[in-house]
Design an enzyme around this catalytic site. Structure first.
Site, PDB file in Angstrom:
ATOM      1  N   PRO A   1      -3.941 -11.897   9.803  1.00  0.00           N
ATOM      2  CG  PRO A   1      -2.104 -12.372  11.150  1.00  0.00           C
ATOM      3  CD  PRO A   1      -2.605 -12.494   9.747  1.00  0.00           C
TER       4      PRO A   1
ATOM      5  CG  ASN B   1      -0.161  -0.153   2.501  1.00  0.00           C
ATOM      6  OD1 ASN B   1       0.617   0.718   2.854  1.00  0.00           O
ATOM      7  ND2 ASN B   1      -0.353  -1.274   3.200  1.00  0.00           N
TER       8      ASN B   1
HETATM    9  N1  CTP Z   1      -4.258  -3.287  11.711  1.00  0.00           N
HETATM   10  C1  CTP Z   1      -3.736  -4.433  12.267  1.00  0.00           C
HETATM   11  N2  CTP Z   1      -3.770  -5.599  11.571  1.00  0.00           N
HETATM   12  C2  CTP Z   1      -4.335  -5.655  10.358  1.00  0.00           C
HETATM   13  C3  CTP Z   1      -4.893  -4.486   9.782  1.00  0.00           C
HETATM   14  C4  CTP Z   1      -4.838  -3.314  10.496  1.00  0.00           C
HETATM   15  O1  CTP Z   1      -3.227  -4.377  13.371  1.00  0.00           O
HETATM   16  N3  CTP Z   1      -4.350  -6.796   9.712  1.00  0.00           N
HETATM   17  C5  CTP Z   1      -4.223  -2.043  12.491  1.00  0.00           C
HETATM   18  C6  CTP Z   1      -3.516  -0.893  11.820  1.00  0.00           C
HETATM   19  O2  CTP Z   1      -2.148  -0.857  12.156  1.00  0.00           O
HETATM   20  C7  CTP Z   1      -4.243   0.319  12.375  1.00  0.00           C
HETATM   21  C8  CTP Z   1      -5.633  -0.202  12.637  1.00  0.00           C
HETATM   22  O3  CTP Z   1      -5.536  -1.618  12.651  1.00  0.00           O
HETATM   23  O4  CTP Z   1      -3.700   0.747  13.604  1.00  0.00           O
HETATM   24  C9  CTP Z   1      -6.672   0.200  11.635  1.00  0.00           C
HETATM   25  O5  CTP Z   1      -6.290  -0.183  10.363  1.00  0.00           O
HETATM   26  P1  CTP Z   1      -7.309  -0.071   9.141  1.00  0.00           P
HETATM   27  O6  CTP Z   1      -6.666  -0.668   7.954  1.00  0.00           O
HETATM   28  O7  CTP Z   1      -7.815   1.325   9.026  1.00  0.00           O
HETATM   29  O8  CTP Z   1      -8.460  -0.962   9.672  1.00  0.00           O
HETATM   30  P2  CTP Z   1      -8.990  -2.324   9.245  1.00  0.00           P
HETATM   31  O9  CTP Z   1      -9.422  -2.997  10.490  1.00  0.00           O
HETATM   32  O10 CTP Z   1      -8.054  -3.055   8.367  1.00  0.00           O
HETATM   33  O11 CTP Z   1     -10.274  -1.865   8.469  1.00  0.00           O
HETATM   34  P3  CTP Z   1     -10.521  -1.505   6.925  1.00  0.00           P
HETATM   35  O12 CTP Z   1      -9.264  -1.813   6.172  1.00  0.00           O
HETATM   36  O13 CTP Z   1     -11.655  -2.365   6.576  1.00  0.00           O
HETATM   37  O14 CTP Z   1     -10.872  -0.039   6.923  1.00  0.00           O
END
Ligand code: CTP
Length: 404
Positions: free
Chosen positions: A303, A208
């Protein structure tokens, strides 16, 4: 800026590296500091006071007596500033400081100084290795002065070894720490940063747009405030922040393992990494060849590191980051609840000046009990400072002491 509103005394003694002090003065001024330069007589053989005067906009102090000197300047100068930095500090200056000699303006100021002193030695490598110099350095450190290690490399005299003045960046960071309140002193902080790379074959991967800048800024500012910082970084071109232990990982799985290994000893986790949500279900052993018109790649969910770690949390403060393109605060608050976090930093990422790869960020910090701190567009270091303020407020007080 790390030095906004700070007054710094820059002492320049007589070594060839004196010319590098000019760059240091310029960087301090551009970092927001008011800089008063004091030069020894020998330093003026290498660079003129006019150089520093032009860079700092202040009269350069060179002598105790005579025209241009002010009465009792030798006492006042080292007391009215926030910190003193000696760059370069010659072997002679180190010797005089260790012995308590004050035979010119700079050494006399140092005897009367009441503020933190950063010493940046630079000299020939044999001189640096001389036991007398090493004993002087040890004495100064014992007295609580911060003495930087000279860097290795080719020296002006042609020799190769330890003796070069540390890079301006190194000096500025060490100085920034000396003028920053140590409200995270001794606290163990874990920060994740950057993207993850999820391999498809030996040459291709899913990733990303994260550059790691916000996470690196958090690690840097936490160190400045006295924390012991471990930075778990996905692939990033950024240099490791000074004083910070950096562990490099590649995939979400590797990041999870590293976070799990460090979390029990941690007091706060700041999960700024943009963790990939999926990885290719199978990683091809050899490069995938161009074949038919369409290629289907199956992905498997990674995870959720935060969720797994937050479930293990005892007294730790756990902070997440939500990168969003719409419904910023509502979505972030949902993630705060869902992942069991103490704080979440809601980050608008679809603006050119906020989010990925730029130096500025516009965020809101959301916490329990309806905490909502909306911040304007700030530098990523300023955002880091605001986030850490909230972390400090949540850290449990230590037994027998205050939270700071
Ligand atoms: N995060 C994590 N593990 C993942 C994905 C995200 O620990 N597999 C953590 C990121 O480091 C961040 C937080 O979760 O602190 C939010 O990440 P985000 O990508 O915005 O949230 P997601 O839960 O992945 O939701 P989405 O992508 O559906 O918006």
């Amino acid at each position: 800026m790390a030095f906004t509103g700070k007054r710094i005394l820059l002492g320049v003694s007589g070594g060839i590296a004196a010319y590098k002090a000019a760059e240091l003065a310029r960087r301090l001024v551009s970092g927001g500091a008011a800089v008063k330069v004091v030069m020894t007589r020998a330093a003026q053989e290498f660079v003129t006071p006019l150089t520093f005067q032009a860079l700092t906009g202040e009269e350069v102090a060179t002598t105790m007596f005579g025209p241009g000197s002010e009465p009792l300047e030798h006492v006042a100068l080292g007391q009215k500033v926030d910190a003193l930095v000696l760059a370069p500090a010659t072997a002679n200056l180190l010797g005089k400081m260790a012995a308590g000699i004050g035979d010119d303006l700079l050494t006399t100021i140092l005897l009367a100084a009441t503020k933190p002193i950063l010493v940046c030695p630079a000299m020939n490598c044999e001189m640096w290795a001389n036991p007398a110099v090493q004993e002087n350095v040890a004495r100064l450190r014992d007295r609580g002065l911060t003495v930087l290690q000279p860097e290795a490399g080719e020296l002006a005299c042609g020799a190769v070894g330890y003796g070069r003045l540390p890079e301006p960046e190194t000096i500025l960071e060490a100085l920034a720490k000396l003028v920053t309140p140590q409200d995270l002193a001794g606290r163990r902080i874990l920060v994740t940063a950057g993207p993850t790379h999820e391999d498809m074959d030996p040459v291709r991967f899913l990733t990303n747009r994260s550059s790691g800048k916000q996470g690196y800024a958090l690690a840097k500012v936490a160190w400045r405030r006295g924390a012991e910082v471990c930075l778990i970084s996905g692939p990033s071109h950024l240099p490791a922040p000074q004083g910070v232990e950096r562990l490099e990982v590649r995939s979400a799985r590797e990041m999870l393992d590293a976070v799990l290994a460090r979390f029990p000893q941690t007091e706060a986790l700041l999960m700024a990494a943009a963790v990939g949500d999926y990885h290719p279900t199978s990683r091809a052993e050899h490069k995938i060849k161009r074949g038919s018109q369409e290629l289907t790649v199956h992905l498997t969910q990674n995870p959720d590191i935060l969720k797994e770690v937050a479930a293990l949390k005892k007294r730790q403060v756990v902070v997440g980051f939500a990168a969003e393109t719409r419904d910023l605060e509502a979505t972030a608050r949902r993630k705060l609840e869902d992942k069991g976090l103490d704080l979440i930093v809601a980050n608008q990422v679809n603006r050119p000046d906020s989010g990925f790869a730029v130096d500025t960020n516009e965020v809101a910090i959301i916490g329990r009990k309806n905490l909502l701190v909306r911040l304007p567009l700030l530098s990523k270091e300023e955002v880091a400072a605001k986030v850490l303020d909230q972390v400090v407020a949540l850290l449990p007080t230590r037994q027998g002491g205050k939270s700071a």
